[in-house]
Scaffold this motif. Structure first.
Motif, PDB file in Angstrom:
ATOM      1  N   THR A  84      38.315  38.180  29.565  1.00 10.27           N
ATOM      2  CA  THR A  84      38.021  37.045  30.447  1.00 10.27           C
ATOM      3  C   THR A  84      37.410  37.518  31.753  1.00 10.27           C
ATOM      4  N   ILE A  85      38.008  38.562  32.336  1.00 15.43           N
ATOM      5  CA  ILE A  85      37.468  39.059  33.611  1.00 15.43           C
ATOM      6  C   ILE A  85      36.041  39.547  33.426  1.00 15.43           C
ATOM      7  N   PHE A  86      35.805  40.325  32.366  1.00 12.06           N
ATOM      8  CA  PHE A  86      34.476  40.893  32.169  1.00 12.06           C
ATOM      9  C   PHE A  86      33.433  39.817  31.954  1.00 12.06           C
ATOM     10  N   GLN A  87      33.725  38.849  31.084  1.00 12.83           N
ATOM     11  CA  GLN A  87      32.735  37.809  30.805  1.00 12.83           C
ATOM     12  C   GLN A  87      32.438  36.993  32.039  1.00 12.83           C
ATOM     13  N   HIS A  88      33.456  36.808  32.896  1.00  9.62           N
ATOM     14  CA  HIS A  88      33.232  35.974  34.061  1.00  9.62           C
ATOM     15  C   HIS A  88      32.447  36.705  35.136  1.00  9.62           C
ATOM     16  N   PHE A  89      32.755  37.971  35.344  1.00  8.31           N
ATOM     17  CA  PHE A  89      32.196  38.665  36.490  1.00  8.31           C
ATOM     18  C   PHE A  89      31.069  39.626  36.157  1.00  8.31           C
ATOM     19  N   ALA A  91      27.976  39.267  35.442  1.00  4.67           N
ATOM     20  CA  ALA A  91      26.706  39.003  36.136  1.00  4.67           C
ATOM     21  C   ALA A  91      26.801  39.418  37.586  1.00  4.67           C
ATOM     22  N   GLU A  92      27.964  39.214  38.205  1.00  2.00           N
ATOM     23  CA  GLU A  92      28.077  39.541  39.623  1.00  2.00           C
ATOM     24  C   GLU A  92      28.170  41.030  39.859  1.00  2.00           C
ATOM     25  N   TRP A  93      28.663  41.761  38.881  1.00  2.00           N
ATOM     26  CA  TRP A  93      28.819  43.188  39.091  1.00  2.00           C
ATOM     27  C   TRP A  93      27.504  43.939  39.034  1.00  2.00           C
ATOM     28  N   GLY A  94      26.432  43.276  38.654  1.00  2.00           N
ATOM     29  CA  GLY A  94      25.100  43.891  38.706  1.00  2.00           C
ATOM     30  C   GLY A  94      25.008  45.138  37.862  1.00  2.00           C
ATOM     31  N   GLU A  95      24.804  46.261  38.569  1.00  2.00           N
ATOM     32  CA  GLU A  95      24.529  47.505  37.856  1.00  2.00           C
ATOM     33  C   GLU A  95      25.721  47.968  37.041  1.00  2.00           C
ATOM     34  N   VAL A  96      26.913  47.862  37.634  1.00  2.00           N
ATOM     35  CA  VAL A  96      28.123  48.308  36.942  1.00  2.00           C
ATOM     36  C   VAL A  96      28.310  47.494  35.675  1.00  2.00           C
ATOM     37  N   GLY A  97      28.103  46.190  35.787  1.00  2.00           N
ATOM     38  CA  GLY A  97      28.236  45.326  34.622  1.00  2.00           C
ATOM     39  C   GLY A  97      27.275  45.725  33.520  1.00  2.00           C
ATOM     40  N   ASP A  98      26.037  46.064  33.898  1.00  2.00           N
ATOM     41  CA  ASP A  98      25.062  46.470  32.886  1.00  2.00           C
ATOM     42  C   ASP A  98      25.469  47.778  32.226  1.00  2.00           C
ATOM     43  N   TYR A  99      25.979  48.708  33.003  1.00  2.00           N
ATOM     44  CA  TYR A  99      26.352  49.989  32.399  1.00  2.00           C
ATOM     45  C   TYR A  99      27.564  49.879  31.498  1.00  2.00           C
ATOM     46  N   LEU A 100      28.428  48.879  31.776  1.00  2.00           N
ATOM     47  CA  LEU A 100      29.597  48.697  30.917  1.00  2.00           C
ATOM     48  C   LEU A 100      29.265  47.945  29.633  1.00  2.00           C
ATOM     49  N   SER A 101      28.084  47.303  29.599  1.00  2.00           N
ATOM     50  CA  SER A 101      27.806  46.443  28.447  1.00  2.00           C
ATOM     51  C   SER A 101      27.211  47.223  27.304  1.00  2.00           C
ATOM     52  N   PHE A 102      27.484  46.753  26.119  1.00  6.13           N
ATOM     53  CA  PHE A 102      26.858  47.354  24.954  1.00  6.13           C
ATOM     54  C   PHE A 102      25.543  46.658  24.653  1.00  6.13           C
ATOM     55  N   THR A 103      25.563  45.337  24.602  1.00  6.08           N
ATOM     56  CA  THR A 103      24.294  44.606  24.535  1.00  6.08           C
ATOM     57  C   THR A 103      24.260  43.631  25.694  1.00  6.08           C
ATOM     58  N   ILE A 104      23.103  43.526  26.288  1.00  6.89           N
ATOM     59  CA  ILE A 104      22.959  42.621  27.433  1.00  6.89           C
ATOM     60  C   ILE A 104      22.196  41.404  26.969  1.00  6.89           C
TER      61      ILE A 104
END
Lengths: 109, 714
Positions: A84-89, A91-104
């Protein structure tokens, strides 16, 4: 595999194997799939542990089923919170969020 | 019986039927009868559409986005601005797909629809007659990447003294979250309007009857947020193949020296002084692929091409003290991509000359729409505070003004305190105080009422041809616009000659050719698939084999990693090569490898194989090899080489990628009918499950009376 046909000691061994996660004697990925193995344990052995009339190994089977159930619920809670936290935030985490994702996803932030 | 097994005797007639039915099925599928004819009966595909796409820069995303499975809306043809109430509030079947004529494509209507975007599924624009004025660009073009920043001069920054494009409404720089398409062809518009009149018209103010005519637009863009995000996402290495989501904008600049240098020797050239004659190649519009830029860019570069031709004829014999560089910059609309690249290359010794070699700059801006008989000379007040620069600029102005002797116009200097209009010269000034002048037909703000819009076309320049001429005759007909541009080209050529130290007595022999100018205007603005362009063009690259008679697109496009420029760049390259180069006797294979010949050098020249004319008695073209000093120089913003995607110094424009873009219309049923159909289907499913369950539990009761025929005939 039909549990009806197994003798009781083998049922206990099977339940223990699923609890510790070393099915097929491979300890390595036992731990990774523990939540699923625990779920299998609970569903499969529920009737054996709580519904069938008592036999010698049933007490141990009952403990394994209870512990599996608790462990499974704990995993579900942790995973649900993180997801839940990851899906919600993300987009806001920017670069960190992209690096944690497997598919964007394309086209949305 | 010959002893076959029981199965074969019973199965044989069924097998034959099965094979026959398979054969029939294959026959119908593989023949012309298409297997998905149901889809063709429902949807009418619209083929000639131009979408609005998403562009990103360091801080913003602009343009339009649709959802991934397309946006569907009931078509509504907008009749006036008051009629907007129907799709925005009163209409009972949202969301709506609003169809606009060009006169209604204004900022106020688009912003109202943007604010109510839950009820608007998309907008379709049908271009018709030109409105009196329309400019979707900003009021101060390229305000942050020119030379007028807060540090350079506080009073001149952000167009404080002169607003160059006062009619600009900034529509191109807005962000819409619904798709906006433009229709090109008239047949498709008629189909849509017919569908609308048949099904969607409100009769006597009562509600509409389903089925209604709807349109679905697909233009899902992959990139979001800004350039840094999309470049980061494009370069991430996943185990599966990485997906490129955006591409930087860029292209090629076209450069030609009168006296060429060794193209492999970069950096400062001792004792060389160069005068740069510059013009802009590109332009844009709200729908990027529809950009025309007649006054904005074509007038400038056609004049410079004609001046180059005139100058090259005259300078074959006379030695000059200074060299002249004809530079056609691409990508200038998007924060000066081409000129910032050239300045960057010059500063970093990646170009054949550097900034110390540049003596002065003469740029040709928008010169076709005059409001009198004067053309105006714009200069930069801040650099002129330096006396050396001021003297050089005054000298250049004097050369310009004296070169109009005998011509029907004159050059007038603008007010001293007025800054330069948006021009490539500003990027050179940003690096160093170089003397220079920008020619323009406007004294203060632009005369161009359609700056960077779709309506800046041949009609805007009053390019009218008598109606009884064939296309070939129109090509040769010298229009008034061509005559006035020829005079400007003559003046520019004479000025450049004088500026390069030529002999003053020879000056009046320099004259631009009106026939060349009018052929260029025809080719660039009316019809580019004409015989003259075909003669001058390349047989190798079929960019001139344009199937439609439309002009090439003027928008700079995406910088391709393969060395392919877009059609406009090739046209200008081949034109400049033919107008300033020399024809040689080399064969085609020699033209590809001229280094083997003693007198030819690929260090100094480039060799292009030109298609040539068809002589009257044969069908084969007489192609030939042209030796020319024209080169294509890569024009991609330095921000992408430096990896600085949030740069405030250089252009950071990128264009999003997408999978497919299409549009289609179809009839749509009411929501209630859809739900009813779904409900009936689900009910049938459950009923059948129940029936099967009961039948299977009571099977022995139902089927006990039927005995299996068990005749042992074998």
């Amino acid at each position: 595999m039909n549990l009806e046909r197994l003798p009781n000691e083998e049922k206990l061994t099977l339940c223990r194997k699923y609890y510790f996660g070393n099915v097929y004697n491979v300890c390595v990925w036992g731990f990774a799939f523990l939540p699923f193995l625990w779920l299998v344990n609970v569903v499969w052995f529920f009737k054996e542990a709580f519904v069938k009339p008592t036999y010698t190994e049933q007490l141990q089977i009952k403990t394994y089923v209870k512990c599996s159930g608790l462990g499974f619920l704990l995993w579900v809670a942790v995973l649900t919170t993180w997801i839940t936290i990851f899906q919600h935030f993300r987009a806001e985490w920017g670069e960190v969020g992209d690096y944690l994702s497997f598919t964007i996803p394309l086209g949305i932030p | 019986m010959t002893g076959r097994g029981p199965g074969t005797i019973i199965g044989f007639p069924h097998k034959r039927k099965l094979v026959t039915s398979i054969k029939l099925f294959l026959f119908f599928c593989l023949s012309d009868v298409s297997c998905n004819s149901v889809a063709q009966k429902i949807y009418v595909e619209l083929n000639n559409t131009v979408p609005c796409v998403r562009l990103l820069n360091a801080t913003h995303q602009i343009g339009c986005q649709s959802s991934i499975s397309g946006d569907t809306g009931v078509i509504h043809v907008l009749e006036s601005e008051a009629d907007l109430e129907w799709p925005l509030s009163k209409g009972p079947n949202p969301p709506y797909m609003v169809l606009l004529e060009s006169s209604l494509f204004t900022k106020s209507i688009m912003m109202k629809m943007k604010n109510a975007s839950s009820r608007v599924a998309g907008v379709v624009v049908v271009p018709k007659t030109s409105p009196p004025e329309f400019s979707p660009h900003t009021t101060c073009p390229n305000e942050n990447t020119g030379v007028y920043t807060e540090t350079y001069d506080h009073n001149l920054a952000h167009c404080n003294t002169t607003v160059w494009n006062p009619r600009g409404n900034g529509l191109s720089y807005e962000e819409f979250d619904f798709p906006v398409f433009s229709l090109k062809e008239d047949n498709e518009t008629e189909v849509i309007k017919q569908c609308y009149f048949d099904h969607n018209r409100v009769v006597n103010g009562s509600g509409l009857q389903y089925p209604l005519c709807a349109m679905q637009l697909f233009s899902h863009m992959h990139a979001v947020t800004d350039t840094a995000t999309c470049m980061r996402r494009s370069s991430m290495d996943f185990s599966t193949s990485p997906v490129m989501v955006c591409d930087p904008l860029g292209g090629y600049n076209v450069c030609a020296f009168i006296r060429p240098y060794n193209s492999t020797a970069f950096g400062h050239k001792e004792n060389e002084s160069v005068v740069i004659a510059a013009a802009r190649l590109d332009s844009k519009a709200f729908f990027l692929e529809d950009s025309t830029g007649a006054e904005g860019s074509v007038s400038g570069f056609v004049t410079l091409l004609a001046a180059a031709q005139a100058l090259c004829e005259a300078t074959q014999e006379a030695p000059r003290t200074r060299n002249i560089l004809f530079a056609f910059f691409h990508g200038e609309v998007f924060d000066y991509i081409g000129s910032s690249r050239m300045v960057y290359d010059m500063k970093n010794n990646m170009f054949v000359i550097d900034l110390d070699n540049v003596h002065s700059i003469l740029e040709i801006g928008q010169v076709a729409v005059r409001s009198g008989t004067n053309l105006f000379l714009h200069s930069d007040p801040v650099s002129r505070r330096n006396n050396t620069v001021h003297d050089e600029v005054t000298n250049l102005v004097k050369n310009l003004q004296s070169s109009t002797a005998g011509l029907n116009f004159s050059f007038v200097e603008t007010d001293f305190s007025q800054p330069l209009p948006p021009s490539s010269f500003q990027r050179f000034l940003r690096a160093r105080a170089i003397p220079g002048i920008v020619l323009a037909d406007h004294q203060t703000d632009f005369n161009n009422r359609y700056y960077e819009s779709f309506y800046d076309n041949a009609a805007h320049l009053n390019l009218t041809y008598p109606s009884n001429l064939s296309p070939e005759e129109q090509l040769e007909f010298v229009t008034d616009t061509a005559k006035s541009l020829t005079e400007v080209a003559t003046a520019v050529a004479r000025t450049l000659f004088k500026q390069a130290g030529g002999n003053n007595s020879q000056v009046n022999k320099i004259n631009a050719d009106p026939k060349t100018v009018t052929q260029m205007l025809y080719g660039f603005l009316v019809r580019s698939n004409n015989s003259w362009f075909q003669v001058l063009g390349s047989s190798l690259r079929c960019v001139f084999c344009l199937s439609e008679p439309n002009p090439p697109q003027y928008y700079v496009g995406v910088a391709k990693s393969s060395h392919q420029a877009n059609a406009l760049t090739y046209l200008v390259q081949y034109l400049l090569a033919n107008l300033t180069g020399t024809a040689t006797n080399l064969t085609q294979s020699q033209c590809k490898k001229p280094d083997e010949l003693p007198n030819e050098s690929t260090y100094l020249y480039s060799y292009l194989w030109v298609q040539g004319m068809v002589p009257p008695n044969s069908t084969q073209r007489e192609s030939f090899c042209v030796r020319t000093a024209v080169r294509l120089v890569k024009a991609v913003s330095p921000a992408f080489d430096l990896g600085d995607y949030v740069s405030k110094e250089y252009s950071t424009w990128t264009k999003s990628q997408w999978k497919f873009i299409k549009a289609r219309i179809f009839l749509v049923a009411s929501r209630d009918l859809e739900m009813l159909t779904l409900g009936v289907g689900v009910a049938v499913l459950f009923t059948s499950l129940l029936v099967t369950y009961f039948v299977s539990t009571k099977a022995d009761v139902l089927f006990s009376s039927v005995r299996e025929p068990n005749n042992a005939a074998y």
